[in-house]
Write a protein that holds these residues in place. Structure first.
Motif, PDB file in Angstrom:
ATOM      1  N   ILE A  72       0.865  -1.194   0.000  1.00  0.00           N
ATOM      2  CA  ILE A  72       0.000   0.000   0.000  1.00  0.00           C
ATOM      3  C   ILE A  72       0.899   1.242   0.000  1.00  0.00           C
ATOM      4  CG2 ILE A  72      -1.801   1.277   1.237  1.00  0.00           C
ATOM      5  CD1 ILE A  72      -2.520  -1.313   2.711  1.00  0.00           C
ATOM      6  N   PRO A  73       0.721   2.153  -0.956  1.00  0.00           N
ATOM      7  CA  PRO A  73       1.615   3.334  -0.993  1.00  0.00           C
ATOM      8  C   PRO A  73       1.231   4.392   0.041  1.00  0.00           C
ATOM      9  CG  PRO A  73       0.199   3.300  -2.922  1.00  0.00           C
ATOM     10  CD  PRO A  73      -0.155   2.079  -2.128  1.00  0.00           C
ATOM     11  N   ILE A  74       1.271   4.009   1.311  1.00  0.00           N
ATOM     12  CA  ILE A  74       0.785   4.909   2.370  1.00  0.00           C
ATOM     13  C   ILE A  74       1.822   5.989   2.702  1.00  0.00           C
ATOM     14  CG2 ILE A  74       1.535   3.402   4.294  1.00  0.00           C
ATOM     15  CD1 ILE A  74      -1.606   5.653   4.191  1.00  0.00           C
ATOM     16  N   ILE A  75       3.091   5.683   2.534  1.00  0.00           N
ATOM     17  CA  ILE A  75       4.111   6.706   2.807  1.00  0.00           C
ATOM     18  C   ILE A  75       3.974   7.823   1.767  1.00  0.00           C
ATOM     19  CG2 ILE A  75       6.617   7.150   2.913  1.00  0.00           C
ATOM     20  CD1 ILE A  75       5.524   5.446   5.249  1.00  0.00           C
ATOM     21  N   ASN A 112      -0.709  -4.841  10.613  1.00  0.00           N
ATOM     22  CA  ASN A 112      -0.048  -6.127  10.828  1.00  0.00           C
ATOM     23  C   ASN A 112      -0.987  -7.233  10.368  1.00  0.00           C
ATOM     24  OD1 ASN A 112       0.489  -8.630  12.748  1.00  0.00           O
ATOM     25  ND2 ASN A 112       2.405  -7.575  12.339  1.00  0.00           N
ATOM     26  N   GLY A 113      -0.595  -7.906   9.295  1.00  0.00           N
ATOM     27  CA  GLY A 113      -1.453  -8.919   8.684  1.00  0.00           C
ATOM     28  C   GLY A 113      -1.620 -10.155   9.559  1.00  0.00           C
ATOM     29  N   THR A 114      -0.549 -10.533  10.263  1.00  0.00           N
ATOM     30  CA  THR A 114      -0.606 -11.746  11.084  1.00  0.00           C
ATOM     31  C   THR A 114      -1.702 -11.620  12.134  1.00  0.00           C
ATOM     32  OG1 THR A 114       1.772 -11.988  10.794  1.00  0.00           O
ATOM     33  CG2 THR A 114       0.772 -13.224  12.601  1.00  0.00           C
ATOM     34  N   THR A 115      -1.710 -10.493  12.850  1.00  0.00           N
ATOM     35  CA  THR A 115      -2.696 -10.328  13.917  1.00  0.00           C
ATOM     36  C   THR A 115      -4.097 -10.139  13.340  1.00  0.00           C
ATOM     37  OG1 THR A 115      -1.940  -8.042  13.991  1.00  0.00           O
ATOM     38  CG2 THR A 115      -1.188  -9.489  15.745  1.00  0.00           C
ATOM     39  N   ASN A 116      -4.201  -9.506  12.180  1.00  0.00           N
ATOM     40  CA  ASN A 116      -5.539  -9.355  11.598  1.00  0.00           C
ATOM     41  C   ASN A 116      -6.099 -10.704  11.161  1.00  0.00           C
ATOM     42  OD1 ASN A 116      -7.565  -7.317  11.109  1.00  0.00           O
ATOM     43  ND2 ASN A 116      -7.401  -7.896   8.962  1.00  0.00           N
ATOM     44  N   PHE A 117      -5.202 -11.551  10.660  1.00  0.00           N
ATOM     45  CA  PHE A 117      -5.622 -12.918  10.303  1.00  0.00           C
ATOM     46  C   PHE A 117      -6.118 -13.655  11.552  1.00  0.00           C
ATOM     47  CE2 PHE A 117      -4.704 -17.447  10.072  1.00  0.00           C
ATOM     48  CZ  PHE A 117      -5.401 -17.804   8.928  1.00  0.00           C
ATOM     49  N   ASN A 148     -14.187  -4.169   8.342  1.00  0.00           N
ATOM     50  CA  ASN A 148     -14.455  -5.322   7.481  1.00  0.00           C
ATOM     51  C   ASN A 148     -13.235  -5.780   6.698  1.00  0.00           C
ATOM     52  OD1 ASN A 148     -17.521  -5.702   7.783  1.00  0.00           O
ATOM     53  ND2 ASN A 148     -17.213  -3.492   7.641  1.00  0.00           N
ATOM     54  N   VAL A 149     -12.085  -5.263   7.082  1.00  0.00           N
ATOM     55  CA  VAL A 149     -10.822  -5.714   6.471  1.00  0.00           C
ATOM     56  C   VAL A 149     -10.439  -7.010   7.173  1.00  0.00           C
ATOM     57  CG1 VAL A 149      -8.373  -5.150   6.262  1.00  0.00           C
ATOM     58  CG2 VAL A 149     -10.118  -3.402   5.803  1.00  0.00           C
ATOM     59  N   GLU A 150     -10.441  -8.086   6.427  1.00  0.00           N
ATOM     60  CA  GLU A 150     -10.308  -9.402   7.051  1.00  0.00           C
ATOM     61  C   GLU A 150      -9.039 -10.116   6.614  1.00  0.00           C
ATOM     62  OE1 GLU A 150     -12.169  -9.883   9.410  1.00  0.00           O
ATOM     63  OE2 GLU A 150     -14.308  -9.932   8.988  1.00  0.00           O
ATOM     64  N   GLY A 151      -8.722 -11.199   7.310  1.00  0.00           N
ATOM     65  CA  GLY A 151      -7.568 -12.018   6.968  1.00  0.00           C
ATOM     66  C   GLY A 151      -6.284 -11.222   7.120  1.00  0.00           C
ATOM     67  N   ALA A 152      -5.316 -11.508   6.256  1.00  0.00           N
ATOM     68  CA  ALA A 152      -3.990 -10.893   6.412  1.00  0.00           C
ATOM     69  C   ALA A 152      -3.887  -9.522   5.732  1.00  0.00           C
ATOM     70  CB  ALA A 152      -2.936 -11.841   5.851  1.00  0.00           C
ATOM     71  N   MET A 153      -5.032  -8.986   5.277  1.00  0.00           N
ATOM     72  CA  MET A 153      -4.973  -7.698   4.569  1.00  0.00           C
ATOM     73  C   MET A 153      -4.687  -6.538   5.528  1.00  0.00           C
ATOM     74  SD  MET A 153      -5.390  -8.694   1.535  1.00  0.00           S
ATOM     75  CE  MET A 153      -5.727  -7.285   0.487  1.00  0.00           C
ATOM     76  N   ASN A 154      -4.149  -5.460   4.980  1.00  0.00           N
ATOM     77  CA  ASN A 154      -3.876  -4.234   5.742  1.00  0.00           C
ATOM     78  C   ASN A 154      -4.785  -3.122   5.243  1.00  0.00           C
ATOM     79  OD1 ASN A 154      -0.298  -4.037   6.555  1.00  0.00           O
ATOM     80  ND2 ASN A 154      -1.713  -5.713   6.801  1.00  0.00           N
ATOM     81  N   ALA A 155      -5.010  -2.122   6.084  1.00  0.00           N
ATOM     82  CA  ALA A 155      -5.735  -0.919   5.656  1.00  0.00           C
ATOM     83  C   ALA A 155      -5.356   0.232   6.578  1.00  0.00           C
ATOM     84  CB  ALA A 155      -7.246  -1.144   5.718  1.00  0.00           C
ATOM     85  N   VAL A 156      -5.255   1.404   6.013  1.00  0.00           N
ATOM     86  CA  VAL A 156      -4.903   2.578   6.822  1.00  0.00           C
ATOM     87  C   VAL A 156      -5.900   3.687   6.525  1.00  0.00           C
ATOM     88  CG1 VAL A 156      -3.107   4.257   7.394  1.00  0.00           C
ATOM     89  CG2 VAL A 156      -2.443   1.959   6.667  1.00  0.00           C
ATOM     90  N   THR A 201      -9.747   9.374   4.498  1.00  0.00           N
ATOM     91  CA  THR A 201      -9.398   8.570   3.324  1.00  0.00           C
ATOM     92  C   THR A 201      -9.009   7.177   3.821  1.00  0.00           C
ATOM     93  OG1 THR A 201      -7.119   9.373   3.442  1.00  0.00           O
ATOM     94  CG2 THR A 201      -8.602  10.527   1.946  1.00  0.00           C
ATOM     95  N   LEU A 202      -9.100   6.195   2.918  1.00  0.00           N
ATOM     96  CA  LEU A 202      -8.800   4.817   3.312  1.00  0.00           C
ATOM     97  C   LEU A 202      -7.954   4.150   2.235  1.00  0.00           C
ATOM     98  CD1 LEU A 202      -9.392   2.270   5.150  1.00  0.00           C
ATOM     99  CD2 LEU A 202     -11.353   1.859   3.690  1.00  0.00           C
ATOM    100  N   TYR A 203      -6.919   3.457   2.665  1.00  0.00           N
ATOM    101  CA  TYR A 203      -5.981   2.783   1.761  1.00  0.00           C
ATOM    102  C   TYR A 203      -5.961   1.312   2.152  1.00  0.00           C
ATOM    103  CZ  TYR A 203      -4.918   7.674   1.564  1.00  0.00           C
ATOM    104  OH  TYR A 203      -5.059   9.029   1.452  1.00  0.00           O
ATOM    105  N   TYR A 204      -6.098   0.443   1.171  1.00  0.00           N
ATOM    106  CA  TYR A 204      -6.305  -0.986   1.470  1.00  0.00           C
ATOM    107  C   TYR A 204      -5.433  -1.834   0.546  1.00  0.00           C
ATOM    108  CZ  TYR A 204      -8.828  -5.474   1.193  1.00  0.00           C
ATOM    109  OH  TYR A 204      -9.162  -6.800   1.190  1.00  0.00           O
ATOM    110  N   GLY A 205      -4.899  -2.913   1.038  1.00  0.00           N
ATOM    111  CA  GLY A 205      -4.155  -3.810   0.167  1.00  0.00           C
ATOM    112  C   GLY A 205      -3.349  -4.821   0.955  1.00  0.00           C
ATOM    113  N   LYS A 206      -2.428  -5.475   0.238  1.00  0.00           N
ATOM    114  CA  LYS A 206      -1.609  -6.511   0.879  1.00  0.00           C
ATOM    115  C   LYS A 206      -0.451  -5.862   1.623  1.00  0.00           C
ATOM    116  CE  LYS A 206      -2.817 -10.287  -2.136  1.00  0.00           C
ATOM    117  NZ  LYS A 206      -2.549 -10.942  -3.405  1.00  0.00           N
TER     118      LYS A 206
END
Ligand code: HSE
Length: 452
Positions: A136-139, A159-164, A283-291, A301-306
């Motif tokens: 995700i190009p959050i920077i 952190n994808g691990t904890t979201n999973f 509703n961002v589930e599994g190992a996905m990230n979102a900011v 604004t919302l940014y979502y991805g791997k």
């Protein structure tokens, strides 16, 4: 024009992805960058494996310093990780006049001040898009896309691990330990998952975002860090019944001084949070990230991805390579600054804005109390809350699933949602409630973020 020459330190998952994507998309990347970008040297302790990944046209060495010493190399990519040898090599690469691209959030969150100062003094760039939320190009979004805004807050599942793990706990009604084992079996969690499950990895990333959002130095040592290891399926279930999901959030929030004499500063914290189910981020589930980023002009604004993985992270590493290729001939004072604010105008920036101690944080809370099911218990508990000046948003009483060791007394769970209050006030109220003889087990407290 001669291609930009890149040396890669460490060719594991992300390094291989970077090599492969750069090769696969080389023509398009060249058109974008205005010049070819080639990995011409790789350093890895396992030379044979590295050579098999990159083929025979690329020089593979076991000694990273051979890359740093090579005057032909323009950019060094550091993908070794950790604070030890990686720090030394990054500083040596900077001293040798190389630009650096790194995915190493731990290194920058802890030693960023030293590294960015060394880079500024030498007139080289240190780019780290891959360090936060992987692909995700959050920077870029925080540093450039939202540059018009006074950023108010940033809150992310980073952190994808904890979201999973949290997604699985909710879906299957299972407790943390059971899901962690399953996540390790499936490869979603490391054999040693400490940094992920204790919130440290997320805090490294939140620290970097706080610096870019607010123009403050990176201060990982001031971050409040709480992981997900103590969360139980019961609280996830009750939260759901109240219209919330529990997510591990990394939060960086600007706090203005106000009429109650609260100090101006930045809240920097990672902890499990109740988030309204109606928010997209819940509703961002599994190992996905979102900011989520809230700016005064743009709104939310919302940014979502791997947030991890070979090619998603490579996508961020290569974006940095292209940026550096475009910018390296620019006068260093006119480049996009490492941390979004021009260091030579730091006297006008907010470098003095303190990271607030956790006791001064203002948020709302979910409390769960296992109490004796007797007349007057609810009144006593809510009396303490009222006495502390904390306003209650909702109360739920549920028959206890399992009885605690005080098994002979009829028991019930009291769940209280509060409005905003100061953490120190809440701590004092919890201590008072805990001392009641009718409160039969340690009180569970989970913070709540409306993210409106
Ligand atoms: N271990 C991290 C995660 C990925 O689970 O999101 C790299 O930061």
């Amino acid at each position: 024009m001669k291609p930009i020459q890149v040396g890669l330190l460490g060719i594991g998952t992300v390094g291989s992805g970077t090599f492969n994507v750069l090769k696969r998309n080389q023509a398009e990347i060249k058109r974008r960058a205005g010049r070819g970008i080639e990995i011409t040297m790789v350093a890895d302790l396992d030379v044979a494996r590295a050579q098999a990944v990159v083929g025979n046209d690329v020089k593979v060495v076991s000694d990273a310093r051979a890359i740093i010493a090579n005057p032909e190399i323009d950019i060094v990519i550091e993908l070794i990780g950790g604070y030890g040898i990686a720090r030394q090599l990054v500083l040596e690469a900077i001293a040798a006049g190389k630009h650096v691209v790194t995915a190493n959030k731990a290194l920058l969150a802890v030693h960023g001040t030293e590294i960015f100062a060394a880079a500024s003094a030498k007139g080289v760039m240190v780019a780290f898009e891959a360090a936060v939320a992987g692909g995700i190009p959050i920077i870029k979004a925080l540093r450039e896309g939202l540059t018009a805004n006074s950023i108010q807050w940033v809150a992310g599942i980073i952190n994808g691990t904890t979201n999973f793990i949290l997604s699985e706990m909710r879906d299957k009604g299972l407790d943390f330990d059971v899901v962690l084992k399953e996540a390790q079996r499936l490869g979603y969690a490391e054999a040693d998952p400490t940094f992920d499950i204790e919130g440290v990895d997320a805090a490294h990333k939140a620290t970097l975002m706080s610096a870019i959002a607010f123009g403050i130095p990176v201060q990982f040592d001031k971050a409040y860090v709480e992981g997900i290891t103590k969360l139980g399926a019961t609280d996830i279930k009750y939260a759901e019944q109240l219209g919330y999901r529990i997510k591990l959030l990394g939060i960086a929030k600007r706090r203005q001084a106000d009429a109650t004499n609260r100090t101006e500063g930045v809240e920097l914290r990672v902890h499990p949070s109740l988030v309204p189910t109606k928010r997209l981020i819940a509703n961002v589930e599994g190992a996905m990230n979102a900011v989520m980023v809230h700016g005064d002009a743009v709104g939310t604004t919302l940014y979502y991805g791997k947030g991890a993985g070979s090619e998603p992270t490579a996508s961020a590493v290569i974006a940095d390579l292209v940026d550096i290729t475009r910018l390296h001939t620019v006068d260093p004072l006119n480049r996009v600054p490492h941390l979004a604010f021009q260091p030579h105008t730091l006297d006008q920036a907010m470098s003095e804005l303190p990271v607030l101690p956790m006791g001064e944080v203002v948020t709302s809370y979910y409390l769960r109390l296992r109490v004796a099911d007797q007349t007057g218990v609810l009144a006593k508990v809510t009396g303490i809350v009222a006495q502390a000046g904390i306003s209650i948003d909702a109360v739920l009483q549920r028959e206890a699933d399992e009885v605690s060791s005080e098994g002979s007394v009829p028991q019930t769970d009291l769940i209280i949602l509060t409005h905003d209050c100061v953490e120190a006030t809440m701590n004092a109220a919890i201590a008072q409630m805990q001392a009641l003889p009718t409160v039969l087990a340690p009180i569970t407290r989970i913070r709540k973020e409306e993210l409106a």
